[in-house]
Design an enzyme around this catalytic site. Structure first.
Site, PDB file in Angstrom:
ATOM      1  N   ARG A  15     -23.914 -42.522  -5.766  1.00  0.00           N
ATOM      2  CA  ARG A  15     -23.159 -43.793  -5.845  1.00  0.00           C
ATOM      3  C   ARG A  15     -22.501 -44.087  -4.495  1.00  0.00           C
ATOM      4  NH1 ARG A  15     -18.754 -43.430  -8.741  1.00  0.00           N
ATOM      5  NH2 ARG A  15     -18.791 -41.202  -9.166  1.00  0.00           N
ATOM      6  N   ASN A  90     -20.569 -36.084   2.193  1.00  0.00           N
ATOM      7  CA  ASN A  90     -19.968 -37.343   1.725  1.00  0.00           C
ATOM      8  C   ASN A  90     -19.194 -37.185   0.422  1.00  0.00           C
ATOM      9  OD1 ASN A  90     -19.945 -40.470   1.292  1.00  0.00           O
ATOM     10  ND2 ASN A  90     -20.923 -39.622  -0.533  1.00  0.00           N
ATOM     11  N   SER A 142     -11.593 -40.046   6.145  1.00  0.00           N
ATOM     12  CA  SER A 142     -10.921 -41.297   5.747  1.00  0.00           C
ATOM     13  C   SER A 142      -9.800 -41.572   6.737  1.00  0.00           C
ATOM     14  CB  SER A 142     -10.326 -41.144   4.350  1.00  0.00           C
ATOM     15  OG  SER A 142      -9.436 -42.200   4.088  1.00  0.00           O
ATOM     16  N   TYR A 155      -4.875 -36.238  -0.969  1.00  0.00           N
ATOM     17  CA  TYR A 155      -6.087 -36.834  -0.380  1.00  0.00           C
ATOM     18  C   TYR A 155      -5.944 -36.884   1.148  1.00  0.00           C
ATOM     19  CZ  TYR A 155      -9.810 -40.305   0.398  1.00  0.00           C
ATOM     20  OH  TYR A 155     -10.940 -40.962   0.831  1.00  0.00           O
ATOM     21  N   LYS A 159      -8.246 -34.873   3.952  1.00  0.00           N
ATOM     22  CA  LYS A 159      -9.057 -35.533   4.981  1.00  0.00           C
ATOM     23  C   LYS A 159      -8.590 -35.136   6.390  1.00  0.00           C
ATOM     24  CE  LYS A 159     -11.870 -37.837   2.232  1.00  0.00           C
ATOM     25  NZ  LYS A 159     -13.311 -37.533   2.167  1.00  0.00           N
ATOM     26  N   ILE A 188     -13.192 -49.515   1.745  1.00  0.00           N
ATOM     27  CA  ILE A 188     -14.548 -50.038   1.553  1.00  0.00           C
ATOM     28  C   ILE A 188     -14.697 -50.238   0.041  1.00  0.00           C
ATOM     29  CG2 ILE A 188     -17.021 -49.539   1.894  1.00  0.00           C
ATOM     30  CD1 ILE A 188     -15.560 -49.326   4.575  1.00  0.00           C
TER      31      ILE A 188
HETATM   32  P1  NAP Z   1     -17.615 -42.865  -5.210  1.00  0.00           P
HETATM   33  O1  NAP Z   1     -18.254 -44.208  -5.290  1.00  0.00           O
HETATM   34  O2  NAP Z   1     -16.580 -42.485  -6.216  1.00  0.00           O
HETATM   35  O3  NAP Z   1     -18.784 -41.745  -5.213  1.00  0.00           O
HETATM   36  C1  NAP Z   1     -18.453 -40.385  -5.127  1.00  0.00           C
HETATM   37  C2  NAP Z   1     -19.710 -39.563  -5.017  1.00  0.00           C
HETATM   38  O4  NAP Z   1     -19.321 -38.173  -4.886  1.00  0.00           O
HETATM   39  C3  NAP Z   1     -20.575 -39.651  -6.261  1.00  0.00           C
HETATM   40  O5  NAP Z   1     -21.932 -39.639  -5.882  1.00  0.00           O
HETATM   41  C4  NAP Z   1     -20.242 -38.361  -7.042  1.00  0.00           C
HETATM   42  O6  NAP Z   1     -21.306 -37.867  -7.849  1.00  0.00           O
HETATM   43  C5  NAP Z   1     -19.988 -37.405  -5.889  1.00  0.00           C
HETATM   44  N1  NAP Z   1     -19.180 -36.237  -6.265  1.00  0.00           N
HETATM   45  C6  NAP Z   1     -17.934 -36.203  -6.779  1.00  0.00           C
HETATM   46  N2  NAP Z   1     -17.551 -34.924  -6.999  1.00  0.00           N
HETATM   47  C7  NAP Z   1     -18.585 -34.134  -6.611  1.00  0.00           C
HETATM   48  C8  NAP Z   1     -18.820 -32.736  -6.600  1.00  0.00           C
HETATM   49  N3  NAP Z   1     -17.889 -31.864  -7.018  1.00  0.00           N
HETATM   50  N4  NAP Z   1     -20.009 -32.272  -6.138  1.00  0.00           N
HETATM   51  C9  NAP Z   1     -20.969 -33.132  -5.712  1.00  0.00           C
HETATM   52  N5  NAP Z   1     -20.804 -34.478  -5.705  1.00  0.00           N
HETATM   53  C10 NAP Z   1     -19.626 -34.963  -6.150  1.00  0.00           C
HETATM   54  O7  NAP Z   1     -16.922 -42.607  -3.799  1.00  0.00           O
HETATM   55  P2  NAP Z   1     -17.067 -43.415  -2.408  1.00  0.00           P
HETATM   56  O8  NAP Z   1     -16.017 -44.442  -2.379  1.00  0.00           O
HETATM   57  O9  NAP Z   1     -18.474 -43.768  -2.161  1.00  0.00           O
HETATM   58  O10 NAP Z   1     -16.595 -42.270  -1.385  1.00  0.00           O
HETATM   59  C11 NAP Z   1     -17.523 -41.454  -0.686  1.00  0.00           C
HETATM   60  C12 NAP Z   1     -16.788 -40.717   0.410  1.00  0.00           C
HETATM   61  O11 NAP Z   1     -16.170 -41.664   1.289  1.00  0.00           O
HETATM   62  C13 NAP Z   1     -15.660 -39.816  -0.093  1.00  0.00           C
HETATM   63  O12 NAP Z   1     -15.611 -38.645   0.675  1.00  0.00           O
HETATM   64  C14 NAP Z   1     -14.430 -40.651   0.124  1.00  0.00           C
HETATM   65  O13 NAP Z   1     -13.256 -39.889   0.250  1.00  0.00           O
HETATM   66  C15 NAP Z   1     -14.788 -41.361   1.416  1.00  0.00           C
HETATM   67  N6  NAP Z   1     -14.032 -42.607   1.659  1.00  0.00           N
HETATM   68  C16 NAP Z   1     -14.192 -43.699   0.853  1.00  0.00           C
HETATM   69  C17 NAP Z   1     -13.486 -44.856   1.141  1.00  0.00           C
HETATM   70  C18 NAP Z   1     -13.639 -46.097   0.321  1.00  0.00           C
HETATM   71  O14 NAP Z   1     -12.926 -47.074   0.629  1.00  0.00           O
HETATM   72  N7  NAP Z   1     -14.506 -46.139  -0.673  1.00  0.00           N
HETATM   73  C19 NAP Z   1     -12.616 -44.903   2.232  1.00  0.00           C
HETATM   74  C20 NAP Z   1     -12.467 -43.774   3.012  1.00  0.00           C
HETATM   75  C21 NAP Z   1     -13.203 -42.633   2.726  1.00  0.00           C
HETATM   76  P3  NAP Z   1     -21.502 -38.328  -9.414  1.00  0.00           P
HETATM   77  O15 NAP Z   1     -21.525 -39.823  -9.401  1.00  0.00           O
HETATM   78  O16 NAP Z   1     -22.808 -37.742  -9.795  1.00  0.00           O
HETATM   79  O17 NAP Z   1     -20.365 -37.753 -10.199  1.00  0.00           O
END
Ligand code: NAP
Length: 249
Positions: A15, A90, A142, A155, A159, A188
């Protein structure tokens, strides 16, 4: 085709940001391992998309906090593809909470997925990349790790730790041509931020960015292409902020 015939492992690529990175890498000619934790349906959808693009893909369920899972993942990847050129750490989770509200369980959960997971993955892939004499590791951090926000204590700390891990592993990687960097997105739109973005707090975060809008998934994925490809061979140990000038606004 900036990643033609490279092989990548992207954790948490069922995702959100990970899924976008997977699709973008495939369009640049990369084969890959899609890793998911609980969402097999979403993993199967991105698997189909990668195959439709014409690239080879392996889908592996694994929990990044479990060393045995990660050892199995890399073993299966090497057995199938023969090499791993790129690791994108990721997988990550967030749970908002003020300092006084965070339980031991919350702390351990966030630290395990966001910091211990990438540590295990870096450690386990290192011998493969060392033997190859090359590799790229990209940690998805992040801006929270640089801003130290009050509403995401664990969090932010996880990070900030990941930024430090990036620099330490870059030292170990350099003699073996393994380049290690972090990408630090601002806000994002993904499943992780959907609620936050529609809240007052989320709008305040947007107000604090110079560009006054959330970022797109492509902004993050395209930065990863630069770090993963041979468009550049001289960036290592860096944390690259993809945040629209977060917290400067
Ligand atoms: P997301 O949509 O919630 O997706 C999270 C992903 O991580 C999913 O594919 C999930 O797998 C997987 N995951 C969770 N726990 C796991 C585990 N124990 N082992 C393996 N996979 C695991 O998150 P996102 O927003 O795309 O974020 C992705 C990364 O970007 C993260 O590191 C987050 O901290 C960072 N980030 C995001 C933002 C933002 O604004 N979105 C900003 C800064 C940083 P399942 O779906 O199969 O459970």
């Amino acid at each position: 085709m900036r990643l033609k015939d490279k092989v990548a492992v992207i954790t948490g690529s069922s995702r959100g940001i990970g899924r976008e990175i997977a699709e973008t890498f495939a369009r640049e000619g990369c084969d890959m391992v899609i890793n998911y934790y609980s969402d097999a349906t979403s993993a199967a959808q991105i698997e189909k998309k990668i195959r439709d693009i014409g690239r080879s893909v392996l889908v592996i369920q694994a929990d990044v906090t479990k060393r045995k899972d990660i050892q199995r993942l890399f073993f299966e990847a090497i057995t199938h593809f023969g090499r791993i050129d790129i690791l994108v750490n990721n997988a990550g989770i967030n749970k908002r909470g003020f300092f006084t509200e965070i339980t031991d369980e919350d702390w351990d959960m966030i630290m395990n997925v966001n910091l211990k997971g990438p540590f295990i993955c870096c450690q386990e892939i290192f011998s493969y990349m060392k033997e190859q004499g090359s590799g790229r590791i990209i940690n998805i951090s992040s801006v929270a790790g640089q801003y130290h926000g009050p509403k995401t204590v664990h969090y932010a700390v996880s990070k900030a730790g990941l930024n430090s891990l990036t620099k330490v592993i870059a030292r170990y990687g350099a003699p073996h041509n393994i380049l290690v960097n972090a990408v630090a997105p601002g806000i994002i739109l993904t499943d992780q931020t959907r609620d936050e973005l529609s809240s007052v707090a989320g709008r305040n975060v947007i107000d604090m960015t110079l560009l006054k809008r959330p970022g797109n998934l492509e902004d993050v994925a395209n930065t990863c292409i630069l770090l993963a490809s041979e468009e550049q061979n001289y960036i290592t140990g860096q944390v690259i902020s993809v945040s629209g000038g977060a917290y400067l606004g």
